[in-house]
Scaffold this active site. Structure first.
Site, PDB file in Angstrom:
ATOM      1  N   THR A  35      18.122   4.812  19.579  1.00  0.00           N
ATOM      2  CA  THR A  35      18.125   4.233  18.076  1.00  0.00           C
ATOM      3  C   THR A  35      16.973   3.920  17.515  1.00  0.00           C
ATOM      4  O   THR A  35      16.015   3.337  18.358  1.00  0.00           O
ATOM      5  CB  THR A  35      19.211   3.124  17.825  1.00  0.00           C
ATOM      6  N   TYR A  92      21.752  -4.888  19.802  1.00  0.00           N
ATOM      7  CA  TYR A  92      22.162  -3.686  19.645  1.00  0.00           C
ATOM      8  C   TYR A  92      20.654  -2.835  20.154  1.00  0.00           C
ATOM      9  O   TYR A  92      20.866  -2.048  21.039  1.00  0.00           O
ATOM     10  CB  TYR A  92      22.550  -3.093  18.305  1.00  0.00           C
TER      11      TYR A  92
END
Length: 343
Positions: free
Chosen positions: A117, A142
């Site tokens: 990501t 995350y």
């Protein structure tokens, strides 16, 4: 040889399964269906219900199929949720990736494509495009959980006959142009999906979190990539590894950012309707602007995007959302008919 797709019943994973089948690959899917759907996996793929962190399940899958590559999509992705429940994210995204990589190495599987990501960059991009050489300073668990997974793969490749491609996603959106799959999870937090739901009257309004970022209109700016272009990058990464390519980390984005308000206006324009917008404070862990430099993916992987238009992304998302609601209403009607008949 077969390709294992973890999380293949989910949004991106199911698109990947279809793309692999279209390319003539044998496909095996492993998914615990926490956010995915069994119906999203085509019958032509072999499906296993299970957790990617379950060593016994992995041994069974590897024993029953001659797998030469793993495309790893399984994981948790909601930034505010990761802030509230960090240990769950480190377990699901980091620890289980380590289990999967170890099992792959033990089974002699040499090719691994990892779903990472742009959240690994945090706010360190400054005013320019984000390059793979930019500092990685995640603002939330995350992003940190994905960066730790990247580090594990790097070290594993140094110690074993094991090669990988890490693809750092920017904001994935849209749906299969053939209408075979799309984002179907209820309660999903993807901006374009939420805006499509509002346009279709499935939610009363849409919330905009933060209007005081250092961006042209004060709202967050992101690089939106069509899901079909993203899975094409994975196919290219798979071919690259099979040709003997060295481990690399590459961005997947278009190099053009759109603000939250621009996305909402695109949905309104494409659908031809208006809906209320509510302005709210910033959410924890959100960055102001993140836009990709994808030169490396284009040069080394030969990646050539086909759907790099915000309105085109929105069009496929709206088409899928309309069909999804029609399907749900049809399912509810069928259940009602069955109950009435039994009564």
């Amino acid at each position: 040889m077969a390709v294992l797709v973890t999380g293949g019943a989910g949004y991106i994973g199911s698109h990947m399964v279809w793309a692999l089948l279209d390319a003539g690959e044998e496909v095996v899917v492993l998914d615990r269906l926490s956010t995915g759907f069994r119906w999203a996996v085509p019958d032509a793929a072999r499906f296993y219900f299970g957790d990617v962190g379950d060593r016994e399940t992995l041994k069974r899958v590897f024993a029953e199929h001659s797998i030469d590559a793993i495309l790893h999509f399984a994981g948790s992705i909601v930034v505010p949720q990761s802030v509230a429940h960090p240990l769950e994210y480190y377990e699901n995204n980091t620890s289980k990736t380590g289990v999967l990589a170890a099992a792959a190495i033990e089974a002699g599987i040499k090719h691994f494509v990892f779903s990472s990501t742009a959240a690994v960059y945090g706010d360190e991009a400054g005013e320019g495009l984000v390059r793979e050489t930019n500092p990685t300073v995640p603002k939330n668990p995350y992003g940190q959980s994905k960066l730790m997974s990247e580090m594990m793969l790097r070290d594993a490749a140094r110690a074993h006959d094991f090669r990988y491609v890490v693809l750092r996603y920017f904001n994935v959106a849209g749906a299969d142009p053939k209408g075979r799959t799309g984002l179907s999870t209820e309660g999903a937090t993807h901006l374009i999906k939420l805006a499509c739901e509002a346009a279709l009257g499935r939610r009363p309004s849409i919330d905009v979190y933060g209007t005081d970022y250092s961006t042209p209109d004060g709202t967050g700016v992101r690089d939106y990539i069509h899901v079909s272009d993203l899975v094409a990058a994975h196919l290219n990464a798979l071919s690259y590894l099979r040709r003997g390519g060295d481990p690399i980390v590459a961005n997947c984005g278009y190099g053009e950012g759109y603000s939250v308000l621009q996305v909402i206006e695109s949905v309104k324009r494409v659908h031809g309707t208006d809906f209320p917008v509510r302005f709210c404070p910033r959410r924890p862990g959100d960055a102001g602007a993140v836009v990709a430099d994808s030169t490396l993916a284009r040069r080394l992987l030969g990646w050539k995007p086909k759907y790099n238009s915000l309105d085109r992304i929105v069009t496929t998302a709206l088409e899928w959302e309309s069909n999804l609601w029609a399907r749900r209403e049809g399912d509810l009607a069928a259940i009602h008919r069955k109950l009435v008949a039994n009564f």
